[in-house]
Design a protein around this motif. Structure first.
Motif, PDB file in Angstrom:
ATOM      1  N   LEU A 171       0.836  -1.202   0.000  1.00 38.28           N
ATOM      2  CA  LEU A 171       0.000   0.000   0.000  1.00 38.28           C
ATOM      3  C   LEU A 171       0.871   1.252   0.000  1.00 38.28           C
ATOM      4  O   LEU A 171       0.595   2.207  -0.730  1.00 38.28           O
ATOM      5  CB  LEU A 171      -0.951  -0.001   1.205  1.00 38.28           C
ATOM      6  N   ASP A 172       1.937   1.236   0.805  1.00 33.25           N
ATOM      7  CA  ASP A 172       2.862   2.367   0.836  1.00 33.25           C
ATOM      8  C   ASP A 172       3.467   2.609  -0.543  1.00 33.25           C
ATOM      9  O   ASP A 172       3.516   3.746  -1.015  1.00 33.25           O
ATOM     10  CB  ASP A 172       3.990   2.122   1.839  1.00 33.25           C
ATOM     11  N   ASP A 217     -16.410  -8.308   4.234  1.00 29.38           N
ATOM     12  CA  ASP A 217     -17.521  -7.753   3.469  1.00 29.38           C
ATOM     13  C   ASP A 217     -17.122  -6.902   2.263  1.00 29.38           C
ATOM     14  O   ASP A 217     -17.978  -6.542   1.458  1.00 29.38           O
ATOM     15  CB  ASP A 217     -18.435  -6.931   4.386  1.00 29.38           C
ATOM     16  N   PHE A 218     -15.846  -6.550   2.132  1.00 27.90           N
ATOM     17  CA  PHE A 218     -15.404  -5.734   0.998  1.00 27.90           C
ATOM     18  C   PHE A 218     -13.907  -5.912   0.853  1.00 27.90           C
ATOM     19  O   PHE A 218     -13.209  -6.110   1.849  1.00 27.90           O
ATOM     20  CB  PHE A 218     -15.730  -4.244   1.240  1.00 27.90           C
ATOM     21  N   HIS A 219     -13.429  -5.873  -0.384  1.00 27.24           N
ATOM     22  CA  HIS A 219     -11.975  -5.922  -0.574  1.00 27.24           C
ATOM     23  C   HIS A 219     -11.575  -5.050  -1.753  1.00 27.24           C
ATOM     24  O   HIS A 219     -12.383  -4.748  -2.628  1.00 27.24           O
ATOM     25  CB  HIS A 219     -11.477  -7.356  -0.736  1.00 27.24           C
ATOM     26  N   VAL A 220     -10.319  -4.639  -1.744  1.00 25.16           N
ATOM     27  CA  VAL A 220      -9.751  -3.831  -2.817  1.00 25.16           C
ATOM     28  C   VAL A 220      -9.322  -4.792  -3.923  1.00 25.16           C
ATOM     29  O   VAL A 220      -8.613  -5.765  -3.659  1.00 25.16           O
ATOM     30  CB  VAL A 220      -8.535  -3.015  -2.298  1.00 25.16           C
ATOM     31  N   PRO A 221      -9.762  -4.541  -5.165  1.00 29.73           N
ATOM     32  CA  PRO A 221      -9.350  -5.417  -6.271  1.00 29.73           C
ATOM     33  C   PRO A 221      -7.822  -5.557  -6.332  1.00 29.73           C
ATOM     34  O   PRO A 221      -7.096  -4.593  -6.142  1.00 29.73           O
ATOM     35  CB  PRO A 221      -9.884  -4.692  -7.512  1.00 29.73           C
ATOM     36  N   GLY A 222      -7.374  -6.775  -6.557  1.00 28.52           N
ATOM     37  CA  GLY A 222      -5.938  -7.043  -6.621  1.00 28.52           C
ATOM     38  C   GLY A 222      -5.343  -7.463  -5.294  1.00 28.52           C
ATOM     39  O   GLY A 222      -4.169  -7.813  -5.215  1.00 28.52           O
ATOM     40  N   PHE A 223      -6.141  -7.416  -4.237  1.00 26.81           N
ATOM     41  CA  PHE A 223      -5.684  -7.801  -2.897  1.00 26.81           C
ATOM     42  C   PHE A 223      -6.644  -8.830  -2.312  1.00 26.81           C
ATOM     43  O   PHE A 223      -7.804  -8.900  -2.697  1.00 26.81           O
ATOM     44  CB  PHE A 223      -5.672  -6.593  -1.943  1.00 26.81           C
ATOM     45  N   GLU A 224      -6.133  -9.571  -1.329  1.00 29.30           N
ATOM     46  CA  GLU A 224      -7.011 -10.398  -0.499  1.00 29.30           C
ATOM     47  C   GLU A 224      -7.779  -9.451   0.422  1.00 29.30           C
ATOM     48  O   GLU A 224      -7.523  -8.251   0.437  1.00 29.30           O
ATOM     49  CB  GLU A 224      -6.175 -11.346   0.369  1.00 29.30           C
ATOM     50  N   ASN A 225      -8.661 -10.012   1.226  1.00 25.50           N
ATOM     51  CA  ASN A 225      -9.356  -9.182   2.217  1.00 25.50           C
ATOM     52  C   ASN A 225      -8.343  -8.585   3.187  1.00 25.50           C
ATOM     53  O   ASN A 225      -7.400  -9.252   3.593  1.00 25.50           O
ATOM     54  CB  ASN A 225     -10.381 -10.008   2.995  1.00 25.50           C
ATOM     55  N   PHE A 226      -8.561  -7.319   3.541  1.00 18.88           N
ATOM     56  CA  PHE A 226      -7.682  -6.607   4.472  1.00 18.88           C
ATOM     57  C   PHE A 226      -8.088  -6.866   5.916  1.00 18.88           C
ATOM     58  O   PHE A 226      -9.263  -7.069   6.221  1.00 18.88           O
ATOM     59  CB  PHE A 226      -7.771  -5.089   4.258  1.00 18.88           C
ATOM     60  N   THR A 227      -7.096  -6.772   6.790  1.00 19.17           N
ATOM     61  CA  THR A 227      -7.375  -6.725   8.225  1.00 19.17           C
ATOM     62  C   THR A 227      -7.846  -5.303   8.556  1.00 19.17           C
ATOM     63  O   THR A 227      -7.682  -4.376   7.739  1.00 19.17           O
ATOM     64  CB  THR A 227      -6.104  -7.029   9.046  1.00 19.17           C
ATOM     65  N   ILE A 228      -8.389  -5.123   9.732  1.00 25.35           N
ATOM     66  CA  ILE A 228      -8.784  -3.780  10.155  1.00 25.35           C
ATOM     67  C   ILE A 228      -7.555  -2.868  10.159  1.00 25.35           C
ATOM     68  O   ILE A 228      -7.623  -1.721   9.708  1.00 25.35           O
ATOM     69  CB  ILE A 228      -9.471  -3.822  11.541  1.00 25.35           C
ATOM     70  N   TYR A 229      -6.441  -3.378  10.621  1.00 23.44           N
ATOM     71  CA  TYR A 229      -5.193  -2.609  10.622  1.00 23.44           C
ATOM     72  C   TYR A 229      -4.857  -2.143   9.203  1.00 23.44           C
ATOM     73  O   TYR A 229      -4.510  -0.976   8.994  1.00 23.44           O
ATOM     74  CB  TYR A 229      -4.060  -3.479  11.180  1.00 23.44           C
ATOM     75  N   GLU A 230      -4.960  -3.030   8.216  1.00 18.29           N
ATOM     76  CA  GLU A 230      -4.641  -2.671   6.825  1.00 18.29           C
ATOM     77  C   GLU A 230      -5.656  -1.689   6.251  1.00 18.29           C
ATOM     78  O   GLU A 230      -5.293  -0.794   5.492  1.00 18.29           O
ATOM     79  CB  GLU A 230      -4.556  -3.936   5.965  1.00 18.29           C
ATOM     80  N   TRP A 231      -6.925  -1.836   6.618  1.00 21.31           N
ATOM     81  CA  TRP A 231      -7.932  -0.877   6.155  1.00 21.31           C
ATOM     82  C   TRP A 231      -7.627   0.518   6.675  1.00 21.31           C
ATOM     83  O   TRP A 231      -7.726   1.508   5.951  1.00 21.31           O
ATOM     84  CB  TRP A 231      -9.344  -1.296   6.580  1.00 21.31           C
TER      85      TRP A 231
END
Length: 169
Positions: A75-76, A130-144
Motif C-alpha cells: 500500500l505504501d 464484506d469488501f476488498h480492494v481489487p488485486g488484494f485479499e481481504n484486508f485486516t482492520i489494521y490494513e484498512w
C-alpha cells in the motif's frame, strides 16, 4: 499497536485539515489545470474513500491466518509514490460541483473521530470479509486503517500541489 495507529490517524488528519483550511472558498472550487480536480473534489474523494469504516469493521470478520500487516508495504509503495498517476474507481469519483469547505471539513473531522473510535473498539488483526480492494485479499482492520491513511496522505500531497499552483507559491 493501537496507540501508534491512533497517533498516525491524528497526524494524517491534522495535515489534511491544515491544507484544506489554507484554501479560500473560491480557491477550493477552482480547477487547477485541464482535467484536474478542484481542492473541493479532491477532499470529497477522500471523504468517499474513508467513509463507511464503522460499518465495515462491524460486519463479518474472521481470525487472520497471515501477518495482520502483510499488505502495508505494498500500500505504501502504491499510494506514497507521488510520481505515478492513478485512476479512481467510478464510485469514488467526486461530483463536478462547487463544494462547501466548512461542510467537507466537518465530514473530515467525523471520519477522523470514527477511525479513532473504531481503533479503540476492535481487534485490529481481524480480517474484514464484506469488501476488498481489487488485486488484494481481504484486508485486516489494521490494513484498512493504513489504506485510509496512505490514501489520505497521497491526496494531502495533491492538495498541497493544487494550493501551490493556485497561489503561485
Amino acid at each position: 499497536m493501537k496507540t501508534e495507529v491512533q497517533k498516525n490517524i491524528v497526524e494524517t488528519f491534522k495535515k489534511l485539515n491544515e491544507i484544506v483550511s489554507s484554501f479560500s472558498e473560491e480557491e477550493f472550487n477552482t480547477i487547477p489545470y485541464k482535467d484536474g480536480w478542484t481542492a473541493g473534489q479532491t477532499t470529497q474523494h477522500i471523504i468517499l474513500a474513508c467513509s463507511g469504516y464503522p460499518k465495515l469493521f462491524g460486519g463479518n470478520k474472521e481470525k487472520t491466518i497471515r501477518k495482520y500487516d502483510e499488505f502495508v508495504s505494498q500500500l505504501d509503495s502504491i499510494f506514497l509514490n507521488f510520481n505515478t498517476k492513478m485512476s479512481s474507481p467510478e464510485f469514488l469519483i467526486p461530483e463536478k460541483k462547487d463544494y462547501n469547505k466548512n461542510s467537507l471539513t466537518l465530514s473530515i473531522l467525523k471520519i477522523e473521530s470514527d477511525l479513532l473510535e473504531e481503533t479503540e473498539k476492535h481487534d485490529l488483526t481481524q480480517t474484514c470479509l464484506d469488501f476488498h480492494v481489487p488485486g488484494f485479499e481481504n484486508f485486516t482492520i489494521y490494513e484498512w486503517i493504513h489504506f485510509a491513511l496512505v490514501h489520505t496522505q497521497r491526496h494531502t500531497h495533491q492538495l498541497n500541489s493544487i494550493f501551490k499552483m493556485l497561489t503561485k507559491i
